[in-house]
Design a protein around this motif. Structure first.
Motif, PDB file in Angstrom:
ATOM      1  N   GLU A 121      31.890  37.576  48.787  1.00 19.50           N
ATOM      2  CA  GLU A 121      33.413  37.751  48.215  1.00 19.50           C
ATOM      3  C   GLU A 121      33.065  38.327  46.405  1.00 19.50           C
ATOM      4  OE1 GLU A 121      35.354  33.232  48.353  1.00 19.50           O
ATOM      5  OE2 GLU A 121      34.016  32.829  50.608  1.00 19.50           O
ATOM      6  N   LEU A 122      32.375  38.963  46.309  1.00 17.51           N
ATOM      7  CA  LEU A 122      32.452  39.443  45.030  1.00 17.51           C
ATOM      8  C   LEU A 122      33.000  40.528  44.383  1.00 17.51           C
ATOM      9  CD1 LEU A 122      31.204  38.949  42.100  1.00 17.51           C
ATOM     10  CD2 LEU A 122      29.227  40.475  42.565  1.00 17.51           C
ATOM     11  N   SER A 123      32.621  41.338  45.699  1.00 14.72           N
ATOM     12  CA  SER A 123      34.142  42.753  45.802  1.00 14.72           C
ATOM     13  C   SER A 123      35.856  42.199  45.793  1.00 14.72           C
ATOM     14  CB  SER A 123      33.193  43.517  46.831  1.00 14.72           C
ATOM     15  OG  SER A 123      34.240  44.896  46.600  1.00 14.72           O
ATOM     16  N   GLY A 124      36.334  41.527  46.771  1.00  9.50           N
ATOM     17  CA  GLY A 124      37.273  41.111  45.951  1.00  9.50           C
ATOM     18  C   GLY A 124      37.352  40.358  44.975  1.00  9.50           C
ATOM     19  N   GLU A 125      37.543  39.622  44.409  1.00 17.34           N
ATOM     20  CA  GLU A 125      37.025  38.860  43.456  1.00 17.34           C
ATOM     21  C   GLU A 125      37.052  40.180  41.984  1.00 17.34           C
ATOM     22  OE1 GLU A 125      38.136  35.785  42.355  1.00 17.34           O
ATOM     23  OE2 GLU A 125      38.330  35.228  44.500  1.00 17.34           O
ATOM     24  N   LEU A 126      36.080  40.515  41.845  1.00 17.92           N
ATOM     25  CA  LEU A 126      36.653  41.133  41.459  1.00 17.92           C
ATOM     26  C   LEU A 126      37.460  42.479  40.769  1.00 17.92           C
ATOM     27  CD1 LEU A 126      32.025  42.841  41.247  1.00 17.92           C
ATOM     28  CD2 LEU A 126      33.936  42.238  38.903  1.00 17.92           C
ATOM     29  N   GLN A 127      38.096  43.174  42.309  1.00 18.75           N
ATOM     30  CA  GLN A 127      39.229  44.065  42.748  1.00 18.75           C
ATOM     31  C   GLN A 127      40.219  43.119  42.079  1.00 18.75           C
ATOM     32  OE1 GLN A 127      39.432  47.214  44.056  1.00 18.75           O
ATOM     33  NE2 GLN A 127      41.399  46.227  42.720  1.00 18.75           N
ATOM     34  N   LYS A 128      40.704  41.465  42.244  1.00 22.05           N
ATOM     35  CA  LYS A 128      41.386  41.052  41.537  1.00 22.05           C
ATOM     36  C   LYS A 128      41.257  41.028  39.850  1.00 22.05           C
ATOM     37  CE  LYS A 128      41.285  37.616  44.149  1.00 22.05           C
ATOM     38  NZ  LYS A 128      41.084  36.378  44.706  1.00 22.05           N
ATOM     39  N   TRP A 129      40.523  40.752  39.375  1.00 20.05           N
ATOM     40  CA  TRP A 129      39.794  40.688  38.358  1.00 20.05           C
ATOM     41  C   TRP A 129      41.058  41.843  37.691  1.00 20.05           C
ATOM     42  CZ3 TRP A 129      37.965  43.152  34.097  1.00 20.05           C
ATOM     43  CH2 TRP A 129      37.448  42.091  32.902  1.00 20.05           C
ATOM     44  N   SER A 130      39.965  43.407  38.522  1.00 19.88           N
ATOM     45  CA  SER A 130      40.103  44.803  38.100  1.00 19.88           C
ATOM     46  C   SER A 130      41.737  44.765  36.916  1.00 19.88           C
ATOM     47  CB  SER A 130      39.300  45.622  38.435  1.00 19.88           C
ATOM     48  OG  SER A 130      40.185  46.572  38.536  1.00 19.88           O
ATOM     49  N   ASN A 131      42.188  44.217  38.393  1.00 21.45           N
ATOM     50  CA  ASN A 131      44.079  44.472  38.924  1.00 21.45           C
ATOM     51  C   ASN A 131      45.079  43.651  37.473  1.00 21.45           C
ATOM     52  OD1 ASN A 131      43.719  46.162  40.751  1.00 21.45           O
ATOM     53  ND2 ASN A 131      44.290  44.203  42.243  1.00 21.45           N
ATOM     54  N   TRP A 132      44.039  42.084  37.812  1.00 23.96           N
ATOM     55  CA  TRP A 132      44.769  41.426  36.121  1.00 23.96           C
ATOM     56  C   TRP A 132      44.116  42.267  34.507  1.00 23.96           C
ATOM     57  CZ3 TRP A 132      48.693  38.935  36.344  1.00 23.96           C
ATOM     58  CH2 TRP A 132      49.432  38.806  37.143  1.00 23.96           C
ATOM     59  N   HIS A 133      43.152  43.449  34.865  1.00 16.88           N
ATOM     60  CA  HIS A 133      42.528  43.827  33.779  1.00 16.88           C
ATOM     61  C   HIS A 133      43.548  44.374  32.808  1.00 16.88           C
ATOM     62  CE1 HIS A 133      40.158  44.801  30.011  1.00 16.88           C
ATOM     63  NE2 HIS A 133      40.064  45.218  30.668  1.00 16.88           N
ATOM     64  N   TRP A 134      44.170  45.172  34.436  1.00 13.28           N
ATOM     65  CA  TRP A 134      44.826  46.526  34.000  1.00 13.28           C
ATOM     66  C   TRP A 134      46.353  46.124  33.663  1.00 13.28           C
ATOM     67  CZ3 TRP A 134      44.065  51.237  32.624  1.00 13.28           C
ATOM     68  CH2 TRP A 134      42.555  51.577  32.935  1.00 13.28           C
ATOM     69  N   VAL A 135      46.560  45.101  34.357  1.00  9.21           N
ATOM     70  CA  VAL A 135      47.837  44.185  32.738  1.00  9.21           C
ATOM     71  C   VAL A 135      47.308  44.169  31.720  1.00  9.21           C
ATOM     72  CG1 VAL A 135      49.426  42.911  33.720  1.00  9.21           C
ATOM     73  CG2 VAL A 135      48.793  43.847  35.851  1.00  9.21           C
TER      74      VAL A 135
END
Length: 147
Positions: free
Chosen positions: A113-127
């Motif tokens: 599940e790490l890949s999906g969590e890092l994707q969400k983390w990345s998206n919010w970091h860009w915000v």
């Protein structure tokens, strides 16, 4: 004195925007490429250092932007936006990052599940990054109005 406060706030916000952008462009892509076990190991050593660096910088950027907004007054719309965007970036940390960062630190995320969590983390970091870059730009414009 007021001019120095405008400059200091803008400089701190620029530094904050720059490190968020660096993290988005350098750290996050690297984290997403490495193996989960390597990520968890790296996060265990790097995570606390990043927090000790980001926490005071985030706090100072938000506090200074609010102080300058109070000094500049409500007629300085760019500073109102600047402070508002900084506050939103701070709120996003508490809503989106605090819990998942703790899960990274405790390895409480299954490796698959790490890949999906890092994707969400990345998206919010860009915000957050876009909010702070916009706050920085608004502070530059607001400084010219407040001078």
């Amino acid at each position: 004195m007021v001019e120095q406060l405008y400059i200091l706030s803008t400089l701190v916000m620029g530094l904050f925007a720059g490190i968020l952008l660096t993290k988005a462009m350098v750290f996050v892509p690297y984290w997403r490429r490495i193996q989960p076990s390597e990520f968890f190991s790296l996060h265990g050593s790097l995570g606390p250092s990043l927090f000790r660096y980001f926490s005071p910088l985030t706090s100072v950027a938000v506090v200074l932007s609010v102080i300058v907004t109070l000094v500049a007054g409500t007629s300085n719309i760019p500073w109102l936006f600047s402070a508002g965007f900084c506050i939103m970036a701070l709120v996003i940390f508490f809503i989106c990052f605090r819990a998942v960062n703790n899960r990274f630190a405790t390895h409480d995320i299954p490796e698959q599940e790490l890949s999906g969590e890092l994707q969400k983390w990345s998206n919010w970091h860009w915000v957050r990054t876009v909010l702070v870059i916009t706050a920085f730009a608004a502070s530059i414009y607001g400084r010219t109005i407040g001078s």
